[in-house]
Design a protein around this motif. Structure first.
Motif, PDB file in Angstrom:
ATOM      1  N   THR A   3      -0.675  29.794 -22.802  1.00  0.00           N
ATOM      2  CA  THR A   3      -0.367  30.732 -21.722  1.00  0.00           C
ATOM      3  C   THR A   3       1.078  31.200 -21.852  1.00  0.00           C
ATOM      4  OG1 THR A   3       0.435  29.034 -20.187  1.00  0.00           O
ATOM      5  CG2 THR A   3      -1.919  29.514 -20.144  1.00  0.00           C
ATOM      6  N   TRP A   4       1.311  32.407 -21.344  1.00  0.00           N
ATOM      7  CA  TRP A   4       2.658  32.969 -21.358  1.00  0.00           C
ATOM      8  C   TRP A   4       2.787  33.900 -20.173  1.00  0.00           C
ATOM      9  CZ3 TRP A   4       4.496  38.061 -23.456  1.00  0.00           C
ATOM     10  CH2 TRP A   4       5.903  38.124 -23.550  1.00  0.00           C
ATOM     11  N   THR A   5       3.853  33.744 -19.402  1.00  0.00           N
ATOM     12  CA  THR A   5       4.077  34.595 -18.234  1.00  0.00           C
ATOM     13  C   THR A   5       5.172  35.610 -18.548  1.00  0.00           C
ATOM     14  OG1 THR A   5       3.378  32.837 -16.744  1.00  0.00           O
ATOM     15  CG2 THR A   5       4.674  34.621 -15.790  1.00  0.00           C
ATOM     16  N   ASN A   6       4.893  36.886 -18.215  1.00  0.00           N
ATOM     17  CA  ASN A   6       5.825  37.964 -18.523  1.00  0.00           C
ATOM     18  C   ASN A   6       5.606  39.093 -17.527  1.00  0.00           C
ATOM     19  OD1 ASN A   6       5.839  40.822 -20.284  1.00  0.00           O
ATOM     20  ND2 ASN A   6       7.657  39.569 -20.552  1.00  0.00           N
ATOM     21  N   GLY A   7       6.685  39.532 -16.875  1.00  0.00           N
ATOM     22  CA  GLY A   7       6.628  40.713 -16.009  1.00  0.00           C
ATOM     23  C   GLY A   7       5.686  40.595 -14.844  1.00  0.00           C
ATOM     24  N   GLY A   8       5.455  39.369 -14.361  1.00  0.00           N
ATOM     25  CA  GLY A   8       4.541  39.188 -13.245  1.00  0.00           C
ATOM     26  C   GLY A   8       3.089  39.015 -13.650  1.00  0.00           C
ATOM     27  N   TYR A   9       2.825  38.999 -14.949  1.00  0.00           N
ATOM     28  CA  TYR A   9       1.476  38.780 -15.478  1.00  0.00           C
ATOM     29  C   TYR A   9       1.478  37.476 -16.267  1.00  0.00           C
ATOM     30  CZ  TYR A   9       0.700  43.840 -14.697  1.00  0.00           C
ATOM     31  OH  TYR A   9       0.586  45.082 -14.165  1.00  0.00           O
ATOM     32  N   THR A  10       0.292  36.904 -16.428  1.00  0.00           N
ATOM     33  CA  THR A  10       0.137  35.727 -17.276  1.00  0.00           C
ATOM     34  C   THR A  10      -0.915  36.010 -18.335  1.00  0.00           C
ATOM     35  OG1 THR A  10       0.725  34.275 -15.437  1.00  0.00           O
ATOM     36  CG2 THR A  10      -0.327  33.257 -17.332  1.00  0.00           C
ATOM     37  N   LEU A  11      -0.597  35.688 -19.581  1.00  0.00           N
ATOM     38  CA  LEU A  11      -1.541  35.828 -20.684  1.00  0.00           C
ATOM     39  C   LEU A  11      -2.176  34.482 -20.974  1.00  0.00           C
ATOM     40  CD1 LEU A  11       0.128  38.459 -21.041  1.00  0.00           C
ATOM     41  CD2 LEU A  11      -0.211  38.198 -23.486  1.00  0.00           C
ATOM     42  N   TYR A  12      -3.478  34.513 -21.201  1.00  0.00           N
ATOM     43  CA  TYR A  12      -4.245  33.301 -21.503  1.00  0.00           C
ATOM     44  C   TYR A  12      -5.028  33.502 -22.798  1.00  0.00           C
ATOM     45  CZ  TYR A  12      -3.541  32.156 -16.534  1.00  0.00           C
ATOM     46  OH  TYR A  12      -3.000  31.885 -15.306  1.00  0.00           O
ATOM     47  N   ASN A  13      -4.921  32.549 -23.720  1.00  0.00           N
ATOM     48  CA  ASN A  13      -5.738  32.616 -24.928  1.00  0.00           C
ATOM     49  C   ASN A  13      -7.193  32.292 -24.591  1.00  0.00           C
ATOM     50  OD1 ASN A  13      -5.978  33.177 -27.679  1.00  0.00           O
ATOM     51  ND2 ASN A  13      -5.649  31.052 -28.283  1.00  0.00           N
ATOM     52  N   ASN A  14      -7.408  31.271 -23.763  1.00  0.00           N
ATOM     53  CA  ASN A  14      -8.672  31.003 -23.074  1.00  0.00           C
ATOM     54  C   ASN A  14      -9.896  30.929 -23.977  1.00  0.00           C
ATOM     55  OD1 ASN A  14     -10.207  30.400 -20.855  1.00  0.00           O
ATOM     56  ND2 ASN A  14     -10.384  32.479 -20.115  1.00  0.00           N
ATOM     57  N   ILE A  15      -9.907  29.938 -24.860  1.00  0.00           N
ATOM     58  CA  ILE A  15     -11.108  29.602 -25.639  1.00  0.00           C
ATOM     59  C   ILE A  15     -11.847  28.537 -24.841  1.00  0.00           C
ATOM     60  CG2 ILE A  15     -11.950  28.768 -27.862  1.00  0.00           C
ATOM     61  CD1 ILE A  15      -9.064  29.434 -28.927  1.00  0.00           C
ATOM     62  N   TRP A  16     -13.072  28.843 -24.401  1.00  0.00           N
ATOM     63  CA  TRP A  16     -13.731  27.903 -23.491  1.00  0.00           C
ATOM     64  C   TRP A  16     -15.189  27.609 -23.832  1.00  0.00           C
ATOM     65  CZ3 TRP A  16     -17.961  29.630 -20.808  1.00  0.00           C
ATOM     66  CH2 TRP A  16     -18.117  31.013 -20.667  1.00  0.00           C
ATOM     67  N   GLY A  17     -15.846  28.453 -24.607  1.00  0.00           N
ATOM     68  CA  GLY A  17     -17.276  28.286 -24.835  1.00  0.00           C
ATOM     69  C   GLY A  17     -17.584  27.241 -25.890  1.00  0.00           C
ATOM     70  N   SER A  18     -18.799  26.696 -25.821  1.00  0.00           N
ATOM     71  CA  SER A  18     -19.204  25.699 -26.809  1.00  0.00           C
ATOM     72  C   SER A  18     -19.431  26.378 -28.157  1.00  0.00           C
ATOM     73  CB  SER A  18     -20.480  24.983 -26.356  1.00  0.00           C
ATOM     74  OG  SER A  18     -21.532  25.902 -26.204  1.00  0.00           O
ATOM     75  N   GLY A  19     -19.085  25.664 -29.228  1.00  0.00           N
ATOM     76  CA  GLY A  19     -19.268  26.192 -30.573  1.00  0.00           C
ATOM     77  C   GLY A  19     -18.255  27.253 -30.962  1.00  0.00           C
ATOM     78  N   ALA A  20     -17.127  27.287 -30.254  1.00  0.00           N
ATOM     79  CA  ALA A  20     -16.112  28.293 -30.554  1.00  0.00           C
ATOM     80  C   ALA A  20     -15.448  28.011 -31.897  1.00  0.00           C
ATOM     81  CB  ALA A  20     -15.057  28.317 -29.454  1.00  0.00           C
TER      82      ALA A  20
END
Length: 195
Positions: A3-20
């Motif tokens: 995660t990274w927060t910039n300019g009031g927004y947050t970026l998420y890489n967010n790998i969550w599913g099975s078999g990714a």
């Protein structure tokens, strides 16, 4: 999850599913970022890399809520470029699919086709077991544009599907099912404005 927060927004890489598979994220700012994703050619969503803006206001308290975006996406793989808007502490999930490629589709059943918020959508309603999901699938793919999100949220309310909900996060990202061999998803620009 990076995660990274910039300019009031947050970026998420967010790998969550099975078999990714693997997925790496880069970012110049909240509005210019992307991922290289290599997820196998199997069913099921693997990831949702996104940029998030928190609104945290009741629907009735908003006078405007708009967003604009510009993306560069691959011509192969299986994915959707979609907004994910959360209401009432994740009780409701509103998805706005701006483009889709490959064998992907929304939850639930088709309710109607309507023009709202500046676009024409096929609108689905369903549940994932944890929350209700309203999916607005654009009738043709686009890689850039602007959306009157407030109009969409108010349209849902007029259907009686929810009341004066608290709007939480407004996210834009890529719901990736497969991207075998490594595919690039790039957000060229993205912004959310509200008052």
């Amino acid at each position: 999850m990076g995660t990274w927060t910039n300019g009031g927004y947050t970026l998420y890489n967010n790998i969550w599913g099975s078999g990714a598979g693997t997925q790496t994220i880069w970012a110049n700012s909240y509005s210019n970022w992307g991922v290289t994703a290599n997820h196998p050619n199997t069913g099921g969503v693997k990831s949702y890399p996104n940029a998030t803006r928190n609104v945290n206001r009741n629907l009735s308290a908003l006078r405007t809520l708009t967003s604009s975006f510009n993306v560069t996406v691959p011509s192969s793989g299986a994915y959707a470029t979609t907004y994910d808007i959360w209401a009432n502490n994740h009780a409701y999930e509103i998805m706005l699919w701006m483009n889709k490629t490959g064998p992907v589709g929304p939850l639930g059943s088709l309710q109607t086709t309507a023009s709202v918020g500046g676009h024409t959508w096929q609108i689905y309603r369903g549940s994932n077991g944890a929350n209700e999901v309203f999916s607005f699938i654009r009738t043709s793919n686009t890689n850039s544009g602007s959306i009157d999100i407030l109009a969409v949220m108010n349209w849902i309310r007029t259907q009686g599907w929810y009341g004066d909900v608290l709007i939480g996060d407004v996210q834009l990202g890529y719901e990736i099912t497969s991207s075998a061999g490594g595919l690039n998803f790039t957000t060229n620009s993205y912004s959310v404005a509200f008052s």
